[in-house]
Write a protein that holds these residues in place. Sequence first.
Motif, PDB file in Angstrom:
ATOM      1  N   HIS A  78       0.854  -1.196   0.000  1.00 50.17           N
ATOM      2  CA  HIS A  78       0.000   0.000   0.000  1.00 50.17           C
ATOM      3  C   HIS A  78       0.885   1.239   0.000  1.00 50.17           C
ATOM      4  O   HIS A  78       1.761   1.392   0.872  1.00 50.17           O
ATOM      5  CB  HIS A  78      -0.891   0.035   1.239  1.00 50.17           C
ATOM      6  CG  HIS A  78      -1.536   1.381   1.472  1.00 50.17           C
ATOM      7  ND1 HIS A  78      -0.962   2.363   2.253  1.00 50.17           N
ATOM      8  CD2 HIS A  78      -2.687   1.915   0.998  1.00 50.17           C
ATOM      9  CE1 HIS A  78      -1.739   3.438   2.271  1.00 50.17           C
ATOM     10  NE2 HIS A  78      -2.784   3.190   1.515  1.00 50.17           N
ATOM     11  N   SER A  80       0.839   5.733  -1.093  1.00 55.42           N
ATOM     12  CA  SER A  80       0.015   6.893  -1.447  1.00 55.42           C
ATOM     13  C   SER A  80       0.918   8.127  -1.536  1.00 55.42           C
ATOM     14  O   SER A  80       1.972   8.160  -0.897  1.00 55.42           O
ATOM     15  CB  SER A  80      -1.089   7.117  -0.406  1.00 55.42           C
ATOM     16  OG  SER A  80      -0.526   7.472   0.855  1.00 55.42           O
ATOM     17  N   PRO A  81       0.508   9.132  -2.334  1.00 53.92           N
ATOM     18  CA  PRO A  81      -0.655   9.096  -3.215  1.00 53.92           C
ATOM     19  C   PRO A  81      -0.348   8.325  -4.491  1.00 53.92           C
ATOM     20  O   PRO A  81       0.779   7.871  -4.685  1.00 53.92           O
ATOM     21  CB  PRO A  81      -0.903  10.573  -3.517  1.00 53.92           C
ATOM     22  CG  PRO A  81       0.477  11.175  -3.496  1.00 53.92           C
ATOM     23  CD  PRO A  81       1.224  10.421  -2.415  1.00 53.92           C
ATOM     24  N   HIS A  82      -1.343   8.185  -5.336  1.00 53.34           N
ATOM     25  CA  HIS A  82      -1.126   7.573  -6.641  1.00 53.34           C
ATOM     26  C   HIS A  82      -0.700   8.649  -7.639  1.00 53.34           C
ATOM     27  O   HIS A  82      -0.859   9.844  -7.377  1.00 53.34           O
ATOM     28  CB  HIS A  82      -2.394   6.876  -7.132  1.00 53.34           C
ATOM     29  CG  HIS A  82      -3.559   7.806  -7.269  1.00 53.34           C
ATOM     30  ND1 HIS A  82      -4.324   8.217  -6.192  1.00 53.34           N
ATOM     31  CD2 HIS A  82      -4.098   8.423  -8.365  1.00 53.34           C
ATOM     32  CE1 HIS A  82      -5.279   9.033  -6.618  1.00 53.34           C
ATOM     33  NE2 HIS A  82      -5.158   9.188  -7.919  1.00 53.34           N
ATOM     34  N   TRP A  86      -6.108   5.383  -9.110  1.00 54.73           N
ATOM     35  CA  TRP A  86      -6.264   5.000  -7.710  1.00 54.73           C
ATOM     36  C   TRP A  86      -5.697   3.603  -7.449  1.00 54.73           C
ATOM     37  O   TRP A  86      -5.214   3.311  -6.352  1.00 54.73           O
ATOM     38  CB  TRP A  86      -7.745   5.024  -7.324  1.00 54.73           C
ATOM     39  CG  TRP A  86      -8.367   6.383  -7.322  1.00 54.73           C
ATOM     40  CD1 TRP A  86      -9.129   6.940  -8.317  1.00 54.73           C
ATOM     41  CD2 TRP A  86      -8.289   7.370  -6.290  1.00 54.73           C
ATOM     42  NE1 TRP A  86      -9.523   8.200  -7.958  1.00 54.73           N
ATOM     43  CE2 TRP A  86      -9.027   8.494  -6.720  1.00 54.73           C
ATOM     44  CE3 TRP A  86      -7.662   7.403  -5.045  1.00 54.73           C
ATOM     45  CZ2 TRP A  86      -9.153   9.639  -5.949  1.00 54.73           C
ATOM     46  CZ3 TRP A  86      -7.801   8.549  -4.258  1.00 54.73           C
ATOM     47  CH2 TRP A  86      -8.530   9.655  -4.724  1.00 54.73           C
ATOM     48  N   ARG A  89      -2.386   2.490  -5.543  1.00 53.13           N
ATOM     49  CA  ARG A  89      -2.241   2.437  -4.084  1.00 53.13           C
ATOM     50  C   ARG A  89      -2.281   1.007  -3.551  1.00 53.13           C
ATOM     51  O   ARG A  89      -1.916   0.780  -2.394  1.00 53.13           O
ATOM     52  CB  ARG A  89      -3.357   3.261  -3.429  1.00 53.13           C
ATOM     53  CG  ARG A  89      -3.293   4.742  -3.774  1.00 53.13           C
ATOM     54  CD  ARG A  89      -4.445   5.501  -3.142  1.00 53.13           C
ATOM     55  NE  ARG A  89      -4.377   6.915  -3.479  1.00 53.13           N
ATOM     56  CZ  ARG A  89      -4.466   7.919  -2.597  1.00 53.13           C
ATOM     57  NH1 ARG A  89      -4.623   7.653  -1.309  1.00 53.13           N
ATOM     58  NH2 ARG A  89      -4.403   9.172  -2.985  1.00 53.13           N
ATOM     59  N   PHE A 127      -9.338   9.576   2.481  1.00 48.03           N
ATOM     60  CA  PHE A 127      -8.127   8.809   2.761  1.00 48.03           C
ATOM     61  C   PHE A 127      -8.401   7.726   3.795  1.00 48.03           C
ATOM     62  O   PHE A 127      -7.882   6.606   3.693  1.00 48.03           O
ATOM     63  CB  PHE A 127      -6.994   9.717   3.238  1.00 48.03           C
ATOM     64  CG  PHE A 127      -5.719   8.963   3.519  1.00 48.03           C
ATOM     65  CD1 PHE A 127      -4.896   8.544   2.483  1.00 48.03           C
ATOM     66  CD2 PHE A 127      -5.355   8.642   4.824  1.00 48.03           C
ATOM     67  CE1 PHE A 127      -3.736   7.820   2.725  1.00 48.03           C
ATOM     68  CE2 PHE A 127      -4.191   7.915   5.080  1.00 48.03           C
ATOM     69  CZ  PHE A 127      -3.381   7.516   4.026  1.00 48.03           C
ATOM     70  N   THR A 131      -7.933   3.817   3.195  1.00 48.87           N
ATOM     71  CA  THR A 131      -7.074   3.020   4.070  1.00 48.87           C
ATOM     72  C   THR A 131      -7.817   1.792   4.569  1.00 48.87           C
ATOM     73  O   THR A 131      -7.254   0.687   4.629  1.00 48.87           O
ATOM     74  CB  THR A 131      -6.572   3.866   5.252  1.00 48.87           C
ATOM     75  OG1 THR A 131      -5.855   4.997   4.740  1.00 48.87           O
ATOM     76  CG2 THR A 131      -5.656   3.064   6.157  1.00 48.87           C
ATOM     77  N   GLY A 151       0.496   7.612   5.224  1.00 48.14           N
ATOM     78  CA  GLY A 151       0.071   8.707   4.359  1.00 48.14           C
ATOM     79  C   GLY A 151       0.669  10.036   4.794  1.00 48.14           C
ATOM     80  O   GLY A 151       1.319  10.733   4.026  1.00 48.14           O
TER      81      GLY A 151
END
Length: 447
Positions: A78, A80-82, A86, A89, A127, A131, A151
Motif C-alpha cells: 500500500h 500513497s498518493p497515486h 487509484w 495504491r 483517505f 485506508t 500517508g
Amino acid sequence: MTTAPAETAAQEIDKLLSLHPKGFDLSLDRIRALLDKLDNPQDRLPPVIHIAGTNGKGSASAFCRAILEAAGLRVHVHTSPHLVRWHERYRMAGQDGEPGALVDDAVLADAVRRVAEANGGATITVFEILTAVTFVLFSEHPADVAIIEVGLGGRFDATNVIAKPAVSLIMPISLDHQAYLGDRVELIAAEKAGIMKRGCAVVIGHQEEDAARETLVAIAERQGCPTTIFGQDFFAHEEHGRLVYQDEFGLVDLPLPRLVGRHQYANAGAAIRAVKAAGFLVDNDAIEKGLTGVKWAGRMQRLTEGHLLDPLPKGSELWLDGGHNPGAGQVIAEAFATLEERNPRPLYLVVGMLSTKDPIGYFSAFKGLAKSVFTVAIANSDAALDPLVLADDAIDAGLTAEPVSDIVDALDRIGGLAGGEIAPRVLIGGSLYLVGEALELNGTLPD
C-alpha cells in the motif's frame, strides 16, 4: 504505451469525493469505528512492514517488495498518493510464483462499495475510507507480508491501527507538512515515531538531522523496541561502483541499485535491514536481484519513449521526480549533479508545486546547476501555486525562471532554446500530481 481505461473503481471513489473531504483530518477515532463495523480486517493481515518518513518511503517500499518477491514471497503493498490511477495504491500479492500486480478494477470497486456501505455516510475523510479498503483487500487475499506506507505523519495517520507490525521503518525526516506535524524537525520525528509499537522491531534509516535521529532513538527506547540505526548498526555506501552493505550478520558486496541517485544507497540499506528485522530470511541472491530489478514510477524515472519527448532534440534526457520539499530537492539535485559530472549537458526544470510546500527551499538546491526553470500550474488542483508566484520563488532562490501555460508549452520552449546546444537534460517535478499528469500525457502509465 497505454491509456487509462474506463474504471468502475474510480467512479465509486468519485462518489466518495463528492460526499467526504479529500484531505487529512488526523485522528484514529473515525477509522477505528469504521474498521470495527468491518470486523477489524487490520487484525487479520500477514506480517506488516510499516514505513514512515518525510522522504524515501516509496523507494523503501519498492526495495522491500523487490527483495521479498525475489525471495519467492507473496507481497501486498500500500502506497500513497497515486500518480495516475487509484489502483496504484494497492499492489496485490501474486499467487503460484507470479509477481504482484495492481489490484483488479472490479475487486477494488467491490471493496470500495463495501467499505462505503459500512461507513453509512458518517463523517470521515476519503483517505480514511481508502485506508480501510487497504485492510479489507489485504486481509481477504493471501500473502506472506504486507508493506504499508504511512500517508501523513504517523501517530494519527489512518494506517496506524496496526497493533504489532513486524517492523516499523522510519526513513529520512525533514521539514514538511508543518501545519499538521510541527515546525521543528524533532516535533515531526515524534509524530513519525508514533508508528513504533511497544516491543516491536524498529529500523531507523539515514537521518541528516541529529535532532531527528535522537528523537527517534529516545522514543524507541521508551517503547522497549529492538532498534537498529543507520550509521551505527548497519551501513550502506558506494565503493568502486558497488554497494557495500554491512550489519551484524556481516558485509555484503552488492550491485548498485537500479533506482538513480546516491540517496538510494541509504534507502536500499534501510530496506534490506527492515526485511531482516521483520524476520524474513532473504539470501544475498534475493537482495541482489531485488536491487537490480526494483521499479518505482515517478522517482528519478527517465522516460525513454512517449509523446513528451517529441518537442525535445534527439538525444535529450527527460526525467520525472515527484519530490516536493527541501530535503527531496537536495537529494534530487545531488543526483543530477552526479549525472552532470558523468555526462555534462544543460539542465532545465519544469516545476509545479502545491501551495503547502516550500518552493524556495526546493529551488535553492538547484542553484548553479539548473540553466532555467519553467513553472506550470497543476491540472485539476485548487491547491497549486500560481506559476507566476512559483517563478518569483525560483528567482528568489537564485535561478532564472519563467511561468508558462503547461508541461507541453514548457517542453516546446526548451526544445527551441536547446536547438543549437548539446541535447538537454530536463526534469519535470516539484509534485507527484504534476508527475502523474506528465505520465498520463506521455501515455506511459505506472503498472
